[in-house]
Design a protein around this motif. Structure first.
Motif, PDB file in Angstrom:
ATOM      1  N   LYS A 184       1.156  -0.821  -0.115  1.00  0.00           N
ATOM      2  CA  LYS A 184      -0.180   0.155   0.343  1.00  0.00           C
ATOM      3  C   LYS A 184       0.363   1.459  -0.147  1.00  0.00           C
ATOM      4  CE  LYS A 184      -3.712   2.234   0.658  1.00  0.00           C
ATOM      5  NZ  LYS A 184      -4.571   3.394  -0.439  1.00  0.00           N
ATOM      6  N   LEU A 185       0.666   1.931  -1.165  1.00  0.00           N
ATOM      7  CA  LEU A 185       1.201   3.015  -1.180  1.00  0.00           C
ATOM      8  C   LEU A 185       0.493   4.411  -0.318  1.00  0.00           C
ATOM      9  CD1 LEU A 185       3.622   4.543  -3.068  1.00  0.00           C
ATOM     10  CD2 LEU A 185       1.365   5.349  -4.329  1.00  0.00           C
ATOM     11  N   ASN A 186       1.877   5.675   0.287  1.00  0.00           N
ATOM     12  CA  ASN A 186       1.121   6.794   1.145  1.00  0.00           C
ATOM     13  C   ASN A 186       2.650   7.123   0.779  1.00  0.00           C
ATOM     14  OD1 ASN A 186       0.434   8.054   3.112  1.00  0.00           O
ATOM     15  ND2 ASN A 186       0.677   6.650   5.346  1.00  0.00           N
ATOM     16  N   LEU A 187       1.860   8.094  -0.818  1.00  0.00           N
ATOM     17  CA  LEU A 187       2.364   9.122  -0.813  1.00  0.00           C
ATOM     18  C   LEU A 187       3.098  10.704  -0.043  1.00  0.00           C
ATOM     19  CD1 LEU A 187       1.823   9.578  -5.043  1.00  0.00           C
ATOM     20  CD2 LEU A 187       3.840   8.544  -4.159  1.00  0.00           C
ATOM     21  N   GLU A 188       2.194  11.129   0.245  1.00  0.00           N
ATOM     22  CA  GLU A 188       1.296  11.523   1.490  1.00  0.00           C
ATOM     23  C   GLU A 188       2.120  11.561   2.968  1.00  0.00           C
ATOM     24  OE1 GLU A 188      -1.047  10.257   0.611  1.00  0.00           O
ATOM     25  OE2 GLU A 188      -2.575  12.426  -0.053  1.00  0.00           O
ATOM     26  N   GLU A 189       2.843   9.921   2.713  1.00  0.00           N
ATOM     27  CA  GLU A 189       3.800  10.776   4.240  1.00  0.00           C
ATOM     28  C   GLU A 189       5.257  10.195   4.117  1.00  0.00           C
ATOM     29  OE1 GLU A 189       3.232  10.405   8.113  1.00  0.00           O
ATOM     30  OE2 GLU A 189       1.249  11.331   7.309  1.00  0.00           O
ATOM     31  N   ALA A 190       5.588  10.364   2.647  1.00  0.00           N
ATOM     32  CA  ALA A 190       6.299   9.818   2.344  1.00  0.00           C
ATOM     33  C   ALA A 190       8.304  11.043   1.688  1.00  0.00           C
ATOM     34  CB  ALA A 190       6.384   9.439   0.625  1.00  0.00           C
ATOM     35  N   PHE A 223       9.232   2.214 -15.609  1.00  0.00           N
ATOM     36  CA  PHE A 223       8.600   2.526 -14.029  1.00  0.00           C
ATOM     37  C   PHE A 223       9.637   1.855 -13.529  1.00  0.00           C
ATOM     38  CE2 PHE A 223       5.576   5.319 -15.982  1.00  0.00           C
ATOM     39  CZ  PHE A 223       5.312   6.593 -14.656  1.00  0.00           C
ATOM     40  N   GLY A 224       9.960   0.542 -14.239  1.00  0.00           N
ATOM     41  CA  GLY A 224      11.243  -0.554 -13.639  1.00  0.00           C
ATOM     42  C   GLY A 224      12.414   0.271 -12.667  1.00  0.00           C
ATOM     43  N   LEU A 225      12.890   1.257 -13.709  1.00  0.00           N
ATOM     44  CA  LEU A 225      13.956   1.913 -14.129  1.00  0.00           C
ATOM     45  C   LEU A 225      14.081   2.614 -12.385  1.00  0.00           C
ATOM     46  CD1 LEU A 225      14.915   2.893 -16.980  1.00  0.00           C
ATOM     47  CD2 LEU A 225      15.636   0.985 -15.958  1.00  0.00           C
ATOM     48  N   LEU A 226      12.853   3.800 -12.564  1.00  0.00           N
ATOM     49  CA  LEU A 226      12.860   4.453 -11.209  1.00  0.00           C
ATOM     50  C   LEU A 226      12.570   3.577  -9.821  1.00  0.00           C
ATOM     51  CD1 LEU A 226      12.571   6.213 -13.754  1.00  0.00           C
ATOM     52  CD2 LEU A 226      10.137   7.329 -12.270  1.00  0.00           C
ATOM     53  N   ALA A 227      11.674   2.507  -9.845  1.00  0.00           N
ATOM     54  CA  ALA A 227      11.300   1.239  -8.949  1.00  0.00           C
ATOM     55  C   ALA A 227      13.163   0.664  -8.656  1.00  0.00           C
ATOM     56  CB  ALA A 227      10.567   0.763  -8.742  1.00  0.00           C
ATOM     57  N   GLU A 228      13.727   0.559  -9.249  1.00  0.00           N
ATOM     58  CA  GLU A 228      15.267  -0.033  -9.135  1.00  0.00           C
ATOM     59  C   GLU A 228      15.845   1.669  -7.940  1.00  0.00           C
ATOM     60  OE1 GLU A 228      17.796  -1.803 -11.610  1.00  0.00           O
ATOM     61  OE2 GLU A 228      15.614  -2.693 -12.248  1.00  0.00           O
ATOM     62  N   LEU A 229      15.119   2.737  -8.761  1.00  0.00           N
ATOM     63  CA  LEU A 229      16.192   3.846  -8.230  1.00  0.00           C
ATOM     64  C   LEU A 229      15.307   4.203  -6.454  1.00  0.00           C
ATOM     65  CD1 LEU A 229      18.201   6.555  -7.874  1.00  0.00           C
ATOM     66  CD2 LEU A 229      16.816   7.473  -9.791  1.00  0.00           C
ATOM     67  N   ALA A 230      14.230   4.542  -6.225  1.00  0.00           N
ATOM     68  CA  ALA A 230      13.154   4.526  -5.132  1.00  0.00           C
ATOM     69  C   ALA A 230      13.444   3.646  -4.517  1.00  0.00           C
ATOM     70  CB  ALA A 230      11.996   4.586  -5.791  1.00  0.00           C
ATOM     71  N   ASP A 231      14.086   2.350  -4.609  1.00  0.00           N
ATOM     72  CA  ASP A 231      14.182   1.316  -4.132  1.00  0.00           C
ATOM     73  C   ASP A 231      15.996   0.967  -2.988  1.00  0.00           C
ATOM     74  OD1 ASP A 231      12.202  -0.551  -4.011  1.00  0.00           O
ATOM     75  OD2 ASP A 231      12.801  -1.733  -5.095  1.00  0.00           O
ATOM     76  N   ALA A 232      16.988   1.953  -4.144  1.00  0.00           N
ATOM     77  CA  ALA A 232      18.527   2.176  -3.965  1.00  0.00           C
ATOM     78  C   ALA A 232      17.672   3.390  -2.092  1.00  0.00           C
ATOM     79  CB  ALA A 232      18.900   2.243  -5.109  1.00  0.00           C
ATOM     80  N   LEU A 233      17.084   4.755  -2.889  1.00  0.00           N
ATOM     81  CA  LEU A 233      17.329   5.752  -1.902  1.00  0.00           C
ATOM     82  C   LEU A 233      16.111   5.176  -0.873  1.00  0.00           C
ATOM     83  CD1 LEU A 233      16.819   8.149  -4.278  1.00  0.00           C
ATOM     84  CD2 LEU A 233      18.582   8.307  -3.165  1.00  0.00           C
ATOM     85  N   GLY A 234      15.348   4.419  -0.730  1.00  0.00           N
ATOM     86  CA  GLY A 234      14.128   4.220   0.470  1.00  0.00           C
ATOM     87  C   GLY A 234      12.899   4.846   0.388  1.00  0.00           C
ATOM     88  N   GLY A 235      12.774   4.779  -1.129  1.00  0.00           N
ATOM     89  CA  GLY A 235      11.472   6.119  -1.250  1.00  0.00           C
ATOM     90  C   GLY A 235      10.165   5.363  -2.038  1.00  0.00           C
ATOM     91  N   VAL A 236       9.653   6.343  -3.133  1.00  0.00           N
ATOM     92  CA  VAL A 236       9.223   5.766  -3.605  1.00  0.00           C
ATOM     93  C   VAL A 236       8.481   5.633  -4.770  1.00  0.00           C
ATOM     94  CG1 VAL A 236       7.257   4.663  -1.278  1.00  0.00           C
ATOM     95  CG2 VAL A 236       6.885   7.343  -2.613  1.00  0.00           C
ATOM     96  N   VAL A 237       7.548   4.971  -5.773  1.00  0.00           N
ATOM     97  CA  VAL A 237       7.507   5.251  -6.625  1.00  0.00           C
ATOM     98  C   VAL A 237       6.004   6.349  -7.269  1.00  0.00           C
ATOM     99  CG1 VAL A 237       7.103   5.141  -8.924  1.00  0.00           C
ATOM    100  CG2 VAL A 237       8.221   4.170  -7.655  1.00  0.00           C
ATOM    101  N   GLY A 238       6.155   8.009  -7.074  1.00  0.00           N
ATOM    102  CA  GLY A 238       5.273   9.359  -8.106  1.00  0.00           C
ATOM    103  C   GLY A 238       5.353   8.891  -9.985  1.00  0.00           C
ATOM    104  N   ALA A 239       4.221   9.365  -9.851  1.00  0.00           N
ATOM    105  CA  ALA A 239       3.608   9.855 -11.794  1.00  0.00           C
ATOM    106  C   ALA A 239       2.934  10.708 -12.108  1.00  0.00           C
ATOM    107  CB  ALA A 239       3.039   8.467 -12.468  1.00  0.00           C
ATOM    108  N   SER A 240       3.005  11.104 -13.230  1.00  0.00           N
ATOM    109  CA  SER A 240       2.524  12.355 -13.835  1.00  0.00           C
ATOM    110  C   SER A 240       1.085  11.750 -13.509  1.00  0.00           C
ATOM    111  CB  SER A 240       3.124  13.100 -14.423  1.00  0.00           C
ATOM    112  OG  SER A 240       3.016  12.137 -15.549  1.00  0.00           O
ATOM    113  N   ARG A 241       0.446  13.011 -14.177  1.00  0.00           N
ATOM    114  CA  ARG A 241      -1.115  12.408 -15.277  1.00  0.00           C
ATOM    115  C   ARG A 241      -0.920  11.782 -16.110  1.00  0.00           C
ATOM    116  NH1 ARG A 241      -6.856  16.069 -14.656  1.00  0.00           N
ATOM    117  NH2 ARG A 241      -7.528  14.884 -17.186  1.00  0.00           N
TER     118      ARG A 241
END
Ligand code: FAD
Length: 343
Positions: free
Chosen positions: A217-223, A239-257
């Protein structure tokens, strides 16, 4: 049920002060509560009234102190085993009791699942209105003292400002991430008043048996760290590339509309006017041009890094660090460098 209307403003002089209902889970406050105290301070200063907070739960006295450090002048603290987990009836009964006794002119809740449920339950008991999901708050100076609660309306195409002229308190839920918390002031002093819980366990029909954690479950507001991708990604795979970067940083993935509308990622990842408003410590915008409807949701980030191959992309106006280049080369290189540093 329609409420009766009267053209004359009733005498509401017994109602004074701004009250923020602090939301917590397992003793940790939701960020939106501190953000609302920050905004509440401005409203209270304009009205020249105290800023109050209500902290309720079990073993939550530390949050009452934190509420003072984030700007409350007076904190009402209600601790009881019946309040360990959020349940509509006991929580709303505590709020109703406090509203009756302390008579705040304004009551604000976070527009979270819990805050929406609680505020709605309270509004059905009180002869007053509730503005949901506000993104701007202001007050008219005395004598009118009206809360100006604004929120997007008509499919987010315009802003509506909603007033509650005839009833008190004036209540609103407010979107997480929109308002700014004050810096925590450990030296700040305030009053903490203990309250009794007005309900006993045997009077509460709902029982919480267990919590099942929703995995993923994603919680963008608290990330604290968000790596967001846009149309520049060219398809869902990147988005897989972004997920790898987010994982390495301990973050989550966001997106534009644009990425969400293309079906590359689900709407819960969307940042912006019709998505989440976020305030992370670090926001990395990858292949996102920086349209106003996107930046309105992320411009509160402490540090923005933009990766875009167009040096004139508007996102660079919001970025503290800009990297002009191809994301397909830059993102894997960045991930690799971060992983190497971590080892
Ligand atoms: P684009 O504007 O197409 O930008 C793509 C970027 O990727 C470009 O800058 C390009 O240079 C870059 N790029 C391309 N290839 C590469 C590469 N290989 N390497 C590096 N960079 C590359 N938008 C939101 O995001 N959130 C909202 O909540 C939202 N709400 C809206 C509400 C309304 C009522 C309306 C009308 C619009 C809304 N929008 C929202 C849409 C918004 O106006 C933009 O259309 C959208 O943000 C554009 O998304 P984008 O930046 O991903 O795409």
């Amino acid at each position: 049920m329609a409420k009766e209307h009267n053209d004359e403003m009733p005498d509401w002089s017994a109602y004074r002060g701004v009250l923020i209902v602090v939301e917590q889970r397992a003793g940790a406050a939701k960020k939106v509560s501190w953000q609302l105290l920050g905004e509440g301070r401005k409203l209270a200063a304009k009205l020249e009234v105290p800023l109050m907070a209500l902290v309720l739960g079990e073993h939550v006295a530390h949050l009452a102190e934190e509420a003072v450090q984030y700007g409350a002048d007076r904190v009402y603290l209600c601790e009881a085993p019946e309040l360990r987990d959020y349940r509509t009836r006991p929580y709303s009964r505590v709020c109703l009791k406090l509203i009756e006794e302390a008579k705040p002119e304004i009551v604000l809740f976070g527009a979270t699942a819990t805050g929406r449920d609680l505020a709605g339950a309270i509004a059905t008991h009180l002869p007053t209105g509730l503005t949901a999901d506000t993104t701007q708050l202001d007050v008219e100076p005395p004598p009118s003292r009206l809360l100006l609660a604004s929120r997007p309306a008509f499919s987010e195409k315009m802003m509506a400002t909603i007033l509650c002229k005839q009833y008190r308190p004036q209540m609103a839920t407010a979107r997480a991430g929109v308002f700014q918390a004050l810096p925590k002031d450990m030296a700040r002093e305030g009053e903490i008043i203990r309250m009794d819980c007005p309900m006993r366990e045997e009077e509460i029909a709902a029982q919480v048996l267990d919590f099942l954690r929703e995995t993923g479950k994603l919680n963008l507001e608290e990330a604290e760290i968000i790596v967001a991708g846009g149309r520049g990604l060219g398809g869902p795979d990147a988005f897989g590339l972004l997920a790898e970067l987010a994982d390495a940083l301990g973050g989550v993935v966001g997106a534009s509309r644009a990425a969400v509308d293309a079906g590359w990622i689900t709407h819960e990842h969307q940042v912006g006017q019709t998505g989440a408003t976020v305030r992370p410590k670090l926001y990395i915008a990858v292949g996102i041009s920086g349209a106003v409807q996107h930046t309105v949701g992320m411009s509160g980030a402490d540090v923005v890094v933009a990766i875009n191959r167009d040096a004139n992309a508007p996102i660079f106006q919001f970025a503290h660090y800009g990297i002009v280049g191809d994301l397909f080369k830059l993102v894997p290189a960045l991930t690799q460098a971060i992983k190497e540093r971590r080892q």
